[in-house]
Design a protein around this motif. Structure first.
Motif, PDB file in Angstrom:
ATOM      1  N   PHE A 245       0.934  -1.174   0.135  1.00  0.00           N
ATOM      2  CA  PHE A 245      -0.018  -0.112  -0.009  1.00  0.00           C
ATOM      3  C   PHE A 245       0.850   1.497  -0.052  1.00  0.00           C
ATOM      4  N   ALA A 246       0.544   2.437  -0.519  1.00  0.00           N
ATOM      5  CA  ALA A 246       1.019   3.589  -0.237  1.00  0.00           C
ATOM      6  C   ALA A 246       0.944   4.103   1.246  1.00  0.00           C
ATOM      7  N   PRO A 247       1.877   4.261   1.911  1.00  0.00           N
ATOM      8  CA  PRO A 247       1.976   4.329   3.430  1.00  0.00           C
ATOM      9  C   PRO A 247       1.290   5.641   3.750  1.00  0.00           C
ATOM     10  N   ILE A 248       0.588   5.800   5.078  1.00  0.00           N
ATOM     11  CA  ILE A 248      -0.023   6.909   5.352  1.00  0.00           C
ATOM     12  C   ILE A 248       0.743   7.022   6.869  1.00  0.00           C
ATOM     13  N   GLY A 249       1.414   7.988   7.224  1.00  0.00           N
ATOM     14  CA  GLY A 249       1.662   8.192   8.646  1.00  0.00           C
ATOM     15  C   GLY A 249       3.132   7.699   9.072  1.00  0.00           C
ATOM     16  N   ALA A 250       3.833   8.090  10.070  1.00  0.00           N
ATOM     17  CA  ALA A 250       4.953   7.726  10.476  1.00  0.00           C
ATOM     18  C   ALA A 250       5.147   6.200  10.724  1.00  0.00           C
ATOM     19  N   THR A 251       4.459   5.401  11.419  1.00  0.00           N
ATOM     20  CA  THR A 251       4.592   3.930  11.424  1.00  0.00           C
ATOM     21  C   THR A 251       4.902   3.049  10.361  1.00  0.00           C
ATOM     22  N   ASP A 252       3.953   3.337   9.421  1.00  0.00           N
ATOM     23  CA  ASP A 252       4.115   2.599   7.996  1.00  0.00           C
ATOM     24  C   ASP A 252       5.211   3.362   7.044  1.00  0.00           C
ATOM     25  N   THR A 253       5.083   4.582   6.994  1.00  0.00           N
ATOM     26  CA  THR A 253       6.255   5.194   6.048  1.00  0.00           C
ATOM     27  C   THR A 253       7.534   4.825   6.573  1.00  0.00           C
ATOM     28  N   SER A 254       7.778   4.637   7.670  1.00  0.00           N
ATOM     29  CA  SER A 254       9.124   4.413   8.268  1.00  0.00           C
ATOM     30  C   SER A 254       9.561   2.844   7.724  1.00  0.00           C
ATOM     31  N   ALA A 255       8.435   2.051   8.011  1.00  0.00           N
ATOM     32  CA  ALA A 255       8.583   0.571   7.463  1.00  0.00           C
ATOM     33  C   ALA A 255       8.906   0.726   5.922  1.00  0.00           C
ATOM     34  N   ARG A 312      -4.527   1.398   8.813  1.00  0.00           N
ATOM     35  CA  ARG A 312      -3.560   0.983   9.399  1.00  0.00           C
ATOM     36  C   ARG A 312      -3.222   2.560  10.143  1.00  0.00           C
ATOM     37  N   TYR A 313      -3.200   3.740   9.521  1.00  0.00           N
ATOM     38  CA  TYR A 313      -2.967   4.757  10.186  1.00  0.00           C
ATOM     39  C   TYR A 313      -3.857   5.088  11.050  1.00  0.00           C
ATOM     40  N   LEU A 314      -5.232   5.293  10.836  1.00  0.00           N
ATOM     41  CA  LEU A 314      -6.131   5.439  11.792  1.00  0.00           C
ATOM     42  C   LEU A 314      -6.020   4.547  13.056  1.00  0.00           C
ATOM     43  N   ALA A 315      -5.728   3.177  12.973  1.00  0.00           N
ATOM     44  CA  ALA A 315      -5.675   2.202  14.112  1.00  0.00           C
ATOM     45  C   ALA A 315      -4.547   2.501  14.716  1.00  0.00           C
ATOM     46  N   ASN A 316      -3.184   2.411  14.019  1.00  0.00           N
ATOM     47  CA  ASN A 316      -2.049   2.184  14.497  1.00  0.00           C
ATOM     48  C   ASN A 316      -1.265   3.540  15.343  1.00  0.00           C
ATOM     49  N   PHE A 408      -5.209  18.991  -6.298  1.00  0.00           N
ATOM     50  CA  PHE A 408      -3.914  19.070  -7.482  1.00  0.00           C
ATOM     51  C   PHE A 408      -2.723  18.215  -6.867  1.00  0.00           C
ATOM     52  N   ASN A 409      -2.062  18.751  -6.075  1.00  0.00           N
ATOM     53  CA  ASN A 409      -0.924  17.595  -5.362  1.00  0.00           C
ATOM     54  C   ASN A 409      -1.275  17.367  -4.245  1.00  0.00           C
ATOM     55  N   ARG A 410      -2.446  17.298  -3.624  1.00  0.00           N
ATOM     56  CA  ARG A 410      -2.679  16.932  -2.384  1.00  0.00           C
ATOM     57  C   ARG A 410      -2.538  15.592  -2.218  1.00  0.00           C
ATOM     58  N   THR A 411      -1.925  15.060  -0.918  1.00  0.00           N
ATOM     59  CA  THR A 411      -1.775  13.661  -0.751  1.00  0.00           C
ATOM     60  C   THR A 411      -1.978  13.723   0.769  1.00  0.00           C
ATOM     61  N   TYR A 412      -2.492  12.045   1.279  1.00  0.00           N
ATOM     62  CA  TYR A 412      -2.489  11.678   2.473  1.00  0.00           C
ATOM     63  C   TYR A 412      -1.164  10.848   2.669  1.00  0.00           C
ATOM     64  N   CYS A 413      -0.565  10.383   1.572  1.00  0.00           N
ATOM     65  CA  CYS A 413       0.717   9.301   1.807  1.00  0.00           C
ATOM     66  C   CYS A 413       1.720  10.083   2.483  1.00  0.00           C
ATOM     67  N   GLY A 414       2.619   9.222   2.952  1.00  0.00           N
ATOM     68  CA  GLY A 414       3.760   9.652   3.683  1.00  0.00           C
ATOM     69  C   GLY A 414       3.746  10.195   4.886  1.00  0.00           C
ATOM     70  N   TYR A 415       4.921  10.800   5.471  1.00  0.00           N
ATOM     71  CA  TYR A 415       5.000  11.407   6.557  1.00  0.00           C
ATOM     72  C   TYR A 415       3.852  12.768   6.588  1.00  0.00           C
ATOM     73  N   ARG A 416       4.319  13.809   5.601  1.00  0.00           N
ATOM     74  CA  ARG A 416       3.612  14.666   5.697  1.00  0.00           C
ATOM     75  C   ARG A 416       2.276  15.062   5.139  1.00  0.00           C
ATOM     76  N   GLY A 417       1.903  13.782   4.459  1.00  0.00           N
ATOM     77  CA  GLY A 417       0.602  13.695   3.934  1.00  0.00           C
ATOM     78  C   GLY A 417      -0.460  13.208   5.088  1.00  0.00           C
ATOM     79  N   SER A 418       0.217  12.525   5.924  1.00  0.00           N
ATOM     80  CA  SER A 418      -0.717  12.040   7.162  1.00  0.00           C
ATOM     81  C   SER A 418      -1.258  13.122   8.004  1.00  0.00           C
ATOM     82  N   LEU A 419      -0.446  14.411   7.984  1.00  0.00           N
ATOM     83  CA  LEU A 419      -0.905  15.638   8.633  1.00  0.00           C
ATOM     84  C   LEU A 419      -1.836  16.152   8.045  1.00  0.00           C
ATOM     85  N   THR A 420      -1.975  16.183   6.600  1.00  0.00           N
ATOM     86  CA  THR A 420      -3.123  16.663   5.659  1.00  0.00           C
ATOM     87  C   THR A 420      -4.290  15.561   6.030  1.00  0.00           C
ATOM     88  N   PHE A 421      -4.266  14.543   5.987  1.00  0.00           N
ATOM     89  CA  PHE A 421      -5.355  13.441   6.365  1.00  0.00           C
ATOM     90  C   PHE A 421      -6.009  13.846   7.544  1.00  0.00           C
TER      91      PHE A 421
END
Length: 429
Positions: A245-255, A312-316, A408-421
């Motif tokens: 999956f395209a990771p969201i948040g610190a836990t999965d993006t670091s993995a 995974r982001y909302l749960a973990n 446009f270039n909004r995302t929920y992915c990655g470290y910074r995208g999780s803040l947007t989410f």
């Protein structure tokens, strides 16, 4: 016995091909199809993806042979020939790809013989002979890359140990595709890698032609791109890493970062430094909003990659309780279903949610309505908004189709995208 799907998500394989090519800079699709295919295939994908469309050649302005009864009876090869020549004369593209609609596929027009005429004259004209009825838009993504592997990508003269290709994020079928690719590119670049995203940074045919020089194909999807990945390895000796999956948040993006670094044997100190910097950035912001979001029992409805990442982001990372996950793609291979279920249910803290595979909107709505546990948050597509309103559930439109937001270039992915989410969740309280 016939089967009708209510509110199918996306279009036919032609719609998928059209959208993928439309996202490549300076590439022009040429349709050999009936007069309605251009508009309908564009509306099915780009028309439901955050209100944005391809910009080099507008999706509803593509060259098309517009086959009518005459071409059905006598063949449309001559009309296709003049259509390609007209496209070359008028549109200054780096390459032209001829796509077949259902009509051309049924009557069996030999489009490859026509494209070869132009290739012999020095034009980059390629045939993608996969009619619309062959499958859905996800198949269109794989069809494009199969064509690239067979006709476009060059054998590498040398390998670049720091070059990687990203696959599995389908333009327009993922409304956040631009921002997601940009965030993954940003993160991987901090590791010293050069990244082929193909659909951002105005990359186009040249990036495709030389992508076999890469050291690794990174597939961020639980099931897509299996066939092309195998062909890449067999023909060009480029191995693949699948992150489901395209990771969201610190836990999965670091993995994700650690998985890439391990596969490429990158410097461990550099890898850890990047992870520490990015996690510190995210947690400093999240620490400022502790207690702002109330605890939620949530459901997710969307394509497999999005549904996994959001759950995974909302749960973990945010300690919400997952209740129901609906995978809205038609998943056929048992091993793909197993991979999806594993990624959704093996969570750090929460109990596993109920997982439902349903592509029909009535079935999706029934799964939400009949869920025995209370749902207080539903993350899904525009199609789920109505059932959320009926049930009085907080709703966030975060998956395809997305008809009520401009992206446009909004995302929920990655470290910074999780803040947007997280911000978007708060805006919808």
């Amino acid at each position: 016995m016939s089967f009708i799907t209510e509110n199918p998500r996306g279009g036919c394989v032609l719609a998928g091909i059209n959208s993928v090519l439309g996202a490549l800079d300076r590439v022009c699709p040429v349709l050999h199809s009936g007069p309605g295919c251009c508009m309908q295939t564009t509306a099915a994908e780009q028309g439901q993806s955050g209100k944005k469309h391809s910009c080099f050649v507008s999706g509803v302005s593509l060259p098309s042979s517009n086959m009518l009864e005459k071409e059905v009876v006598f063949g449309g090869v001559e009309k296709l020939r003049t259509t390609i020549q007209g496209a070359i004369d008028i549109i200054d593209a780096d390459a032209y790809f001829v796509l077949t609609g259902c009509t051309a596929g049924i009557i069996g027009d030999n489009i490859k013989s026509v494209t070869e005429e132009f290739t012999e004259k020095g034009h980059k004209v390629y045939a993608i002979d996969t009619p619309g009825f062959a499958g859905d838009s996800n198949l269109g993504y794989e069809t494009v890359w199969n064509t690239f592997i067979e006709q476009v990508i060059k054998a590498p003269e040398k390998k670049n140990p720091k070059l990687v290709n990203i696959f599995g994020i389908v333009p327009y079928h993922d409304p956040f595709w631009s921002g997601t690719l940009e965030e993954l590119d940003r993160i991987l670049s901090k590791l010293g890698l050069t990244v082929n995203t193909f659909f951002t940074k105005q990359q186009g045919l040249e990036a495709v032609e030389h992508c076999a020089e890469a050291a690794l194909n990174i597939i961020v999807n639980p099931w897509l791109f299996k066939g092309p990945a195998k062909k890449f390895e067999e023909k060009f000796a480029v191995p693949s890493l699948r992150f489901p999956f395209a990771p969201i948040g610190a836990t999965d993006t670091s993995a994700f970062v650690r998985a890439v670094a391990e596969k490429l044997s990158l410097d461990r100190e550099l890898t850890q430094r990047v992870i520490d910097e990015e996690e510190s950035y995210v947690y400093r912001y999240l620490a400022q909003a502790i207690g702002v979001l109330s605890w939620k029992r949530f459901a997710v409805a969307g394509d497999a990659s999005s549904a996994i990442a959001i759950t995974r982001y909302l749960a973990n990372d945010y300690s919400f309780t997952p209740v129901l996950v609906i995978i809205t793609e038609p998943i056929f291979r048992p091993e793909d279903k197993e991979r999806i279920i594993k990624a959704v249910t093996e969570l750090e803290y929460a109990e596993a949610p109920r997982v439902v595979f349903a592509s029909d909107q009535w079935e999706i709505n029934q799964a939400v309505k009949n869920e025995p546990s209370d749902i207080t948050l539903l993350v899904g597509s525009t199609n789920e908004k109505e059932v959320a309103l009926e049930a009085g559930i907080q709703f966030l439109n975060a998956t395809f189709p997305m008809n009520e937001r401009l992206v446009f270039n909004r995302t929920y992915c990655g470290y910074r995208g999780s803040l947007t989410f997280t911000e978007d969740l708060y805006d919808n309280l």
